[in-house]
Write a protein that holds these residues in place. Structure first.
Motif, PDB file in Angstrom:
ATOM      1  N   HIS A 105      67.298  22.626  65.112  1.00 50.98           N
ATOM      2  CA  HIS A 105      67.882  22.480  66.557  1.00 50.98           C
ATOM      3  C   HIS A 105      69.336  21.944  66.237  1.00 50.98           C
ATOM      4  CE1 HIS A 105      63.844  22.392  68.081  1.00 50.98           C
ATOM      5  NE2 HIS A 105      63.523  21.828  67.053  1.00 50.98           N
ATOM      6  N   TRP A 106      70.518  22.229  67.117  1.00 52.70           N
ATOM      7  CA  TRP A 106      71.519  21.881  67.058  1.00 52.70           C
ATOM      8  C   TRP A 106      72.121  21.466  68.757  1.00 52.70           C
ATOM      9  CZ3 TRP A 106      74.966  21.794  62.780  1.00 52.70           C
ATOM     10  CH2 TRP A 106      74.392  22.751  61.702  1.00 52.70           C
ATOM     11  N   THR A 107      72.967  20.273  68.407  1.00 50.96           N
ATOM     12  CA  THR A 107      73.410  20.028  69.751  1.00 50.96           C
ATOM     13  C   THR A 107      74.838  20.638  69.966  1.00 50.96           C
ATOM     14  OG1 THR A 107      74.751  17.891  68.798  1.00 50.96           O
ATOM     15  CG2 THR A 107      72.449  17.504  69.703  1.00 50.96           C
ATOM     16  N   THR A 108      75.518  20.832  71.060  1.00 52.68           N
ATOM     17  CA  THR A 108      76.850  21.159  70.943  1.00 52.68           C
ATOM     18  C   THR A 108      77.834  20.481  70.113  1.00 52.68           C
ATOM     19  OG1 THR A 108      76.304  21.877  73.301  1.00 52.68           O
ATOM     20  CG2 THR A 108      78.473  22.362  72.663  1.00 52.68           C
ATOM     21  N   GLU A 110      77.129  18.786  67.564  1.00 54.08           N
ATOM     22  CA  GLU A 110      76.989  19.021  66.163  1.00 54.08           C
ATOM     23  C   GLU A 110      77.636  20.445  65.898  1.00 54.08           C
ATOM     24  OE1 GLU A 110      72.613  16.774  65.447  1.00 54.08           O
ATOM     25  OE2 GLU A 110      72.838  18.747  65.963  1.00 54.08           O
ATOM     26  N   ALA A 111      77.375  21.318  66.709  1.00 50.95           N
ATOM     27  CA  ALA A 111      78.126  22.894  66.321  1.00 50.95           C
ATOM     28  C   ALA A 111      79.487  22.658  66.221  1.00 50.95           C
ATOM     29  CB  ALA A 111      77.411  23.685  67.548  1.00 50.95           C
ATOM     30  N   GLN A 112      79.881  21.883  67.386  1.00 50.30           N
ATOM     31  CA  GLN A 112      81.455  21.711  67.352  1.00 50.30           C
ATOM     32  C   GLN A 112      81.987  21.087  66.003  1.00 50.30           C
ATOM     33  OE1 GLN A 112      82.689  18.887  70.372  1.00 50.30           O
ATOM     34  NE2 GLN A 112      84.557  20.327  70.588  1.00 50.30           N
ATOM     35  N   ARG A 113      81.242  20.060  65.559  1.00 48.62           N
ATOM     36  CA  ARG A 113      81.710  19.568  64.558  1.00 48.62           C
ATOM     37  C   ARG A 113      81.578  20.146  63.338  1.00 48.62           C
ATOM     38  NH1 ARG A 113      78.830  13.835  65.925  1.00 48.62           N
ATOM     39  NH2 ARG A 113      80.242  12.950  67.247  1.00 48.62           N
ATOM     40  N   LEU A 114      80.684  20.961  63.022  1.00 46.01           N
ATOM     41  CA  LEU A 114      80.550  22.094  62.023  1.00 46.01           C
ATOM     42  C   LEU A 114      81.509  23.140  61.923  1.00 46.01           C
ATOM     43  CD1 LEU A 114      78.656  23.356  59.737  1.00 46.01           C
ATOM     44  CD2 LEU A 114      77.626  24.829  61.558  1.00 46.01           C
ATOM     45  N   ILE A 115      81.951  23.636  63.146  1.00 44.85           N
ATOM     46  CA  ILE A 115      82.968  24.712  63.199  1.00 44.85           C
ATOM     47  C   ILE A 115      84.271  24.032  62.671  1.00 44.85           C
ATOM     48  CG2 ILE A 115      84.492  26.074  64.775  1.00 44.85           C
ATOM     49  CD1 ILE A 115      81.903  26.296  66.365  1.00 44.85           C
ATOM     50  N   GLN A 116      84.653  22.558  63.144  1.00 42.82           N
ATOM     51  CA  GLN A 116      85.845  22.035  62.779  1.00 42.82           C
ATOM     52  C   GLN A 116      85.753  21.675  61.193  1.00 42.82           C
ATOM     53  OE1 GLN A 116      88.648  20.981  64.063  1.00 42.82           O
ATOM     54  NE2 GLN A 116      88.967  20.159  62.166  1.00 42.82           N
ATOM     55  N   SER A 117      84.720  21.193  60.643  1.00 40.61           N
ATOM     56  CA  SER A 117      84.662  20.897  59.281  1.00 40.61           C
ATOM     57  C   SER A 117      84.704  22.054  58.359  1.00 40.61           C
ATOM     58  CB  SER A 117      83.654  19.772  59.076  1.00 40.61           C
ATOM     59  OG  SER A 117      82.411  20.746  59.283  1.00 40.61           O
ATOM     60  N   HIS A 118      84.165  23.044  58.670  1.00 39.72           N
ATOM     61  CA  HIS A 118      83.915  24.308  57.882  1.00 39.72           C
ATOM     62  C   HIS A 118      85.067  25.313  58.086  1.00 39.72           C
ATOM     63  CE1 HIS A 118      81.424  26.457  55.038  1.00 39.72           C
ATOM     64  NE2 HIS A 118      81.777  27.678  55.874  1.00 39.72           N
ATOM     65  N   GLN A 127      83.335  25.986  75.100  1.00 40.99           N
ATOM     66  CA  GLN A 127      83.526  27.332  74.110  1.00 40.99           C
ATOM     67  C   GLN A 127      82.599  27.455  73.121  1.00 40.99           C
ATOM     68  OE1 GLN A 127      85.643  29.884  74.825  1.00 40.99           O
ATOM     69  NE2 GLN A 127      84.853  30.889  73.135  1.00 40.99           N
ATOM     70  N   VAL A 128      82.137  26.371  72.575  1.00 35.26           N
ATOM     71  CA  VAL A 128      81.049  26.413  71.555  1.00 35.26           C
ATOM     72  C   VAL A 128      79.700  26.681  72.252  1.00 35.26           C
ATOM     73  CG1 VAL A 128      79.856  24.888  70.228  1.00 35.26           C
ATOM     74  CG2 VAL A 128      82.057  24.427  70.099  1.00 35.26           C
ATOM     75  N   ARG A 129      79.456  26.322  73.490  1.00 39.04           N
ATOM     76  CA  ARG A 129      78.487  26.648  74.075  1.00 39.04           C
ATOM     77  C   ARG A 129      78.321  28.453  74.550  1.00 39.04           C
ATOM     78  NH1 ARG A 129      79.741  22.940  77.789  1.00 39.04           N
ATOM     79  NH2 ARG A 129      78.792  21.025  77.111  1.00 39.04           N
ATOM     80  N   ARG A 130      79.486  28.849  74.581  1.00 33.86           N
ATOM     81  CA  ARG A 130      79.513  30.235  74.933  1.00 33.86           C
ATOM     82  C   ARG A 130      79.467  31.076  73.596  1.00 33.86           C
ATOM     83  NH1 ARG A 130      85.074  29.576  77.078  1.00 33.86           N
ATOM     84  NH2 ARG A 130      84.622  28.553  79.197  1.00 33.86           N
TER      85      ARG A 130
END
Length: 163
Positions: A105-108, A110-118, A127-130
């Motif tokens: 399970h990911w929240t938007t 959390e996914a946004q932070r993952l993209i930013q950090s990685h 945009q993360v939702r898309r």
């Protein structure tokens, strides 16, 4: 130059052919208002008034007429642009998908932070939702979790049900 059209309409086809194309139109729905605009121009209506009658700006009317004058029916078909290129490359998107599969399970956010950090790329939540939707992930309402629930709740429940 009141009452005088600055750009004349080129009558590529007879009015009757234009009427038939409108009546039996089966192509893209975006083309029909353009055909109606051209019909009004054939009837002598000004560009601005014809554009207003089909619900577009005068500038759009001039654009449609220019394309009609140059290419006839083919000029009325919309020419879609490709949009802005993605900040993530295809390889990075594949890597992101692998990272997302490590957790159920990911929240938007959390996914946004993952993209930013990685990857060091700032995306809006929209945009993360898309991006997540393009991966086949869907929004789901989170299941409520009680902080008092023991870790082995299922085992306890099975024991109580057998007794």
């Amino acid at each position: 130059m009141t009452g005088q059209e600055q750009i004349a309409i080129v009558k590529h086809v007879p009015f009757s052919v234009l009427k038939k194309r409108i009546k039996h139109h089966k192509g893209l729905p975006e083309v029909l208002p353009r055909l109606l605009f051209i019909r009004l121009r054939y009837k002598g209506m000004s560009v601005v008034k014809a554009a207003d009658a089909v619900g577009v700006s005068g500038q759009t009317g001039y654009n449609w007429q220019e394309r009609w004058n140059a290419d006839s029916f083919e000029g009325l078909v919309p020419r879609y642009a490709g949009g802005h290129p993605s900040k993530l490359t295809d390889e990075q998107k594949a890597e992101l998908l692998e990272l997302l599969q490590e957790q159920d399970h990911w929240t938007t956010v959390e996914a946004q932070r993952l993209i930013q950090s990685h990857f060091g790329i700032d995306y809006s939540q929209d945009q993360v939702r898309r991006i997540l939707k393009s991966f086949g992930m869907h929004y789901g309402k989170p299941y409520p979790r009680d902080h008092r629930r023991p870790g082995d709740a299922e085992k306890i429940l099975k024991k109580k049900c057998r007794a």
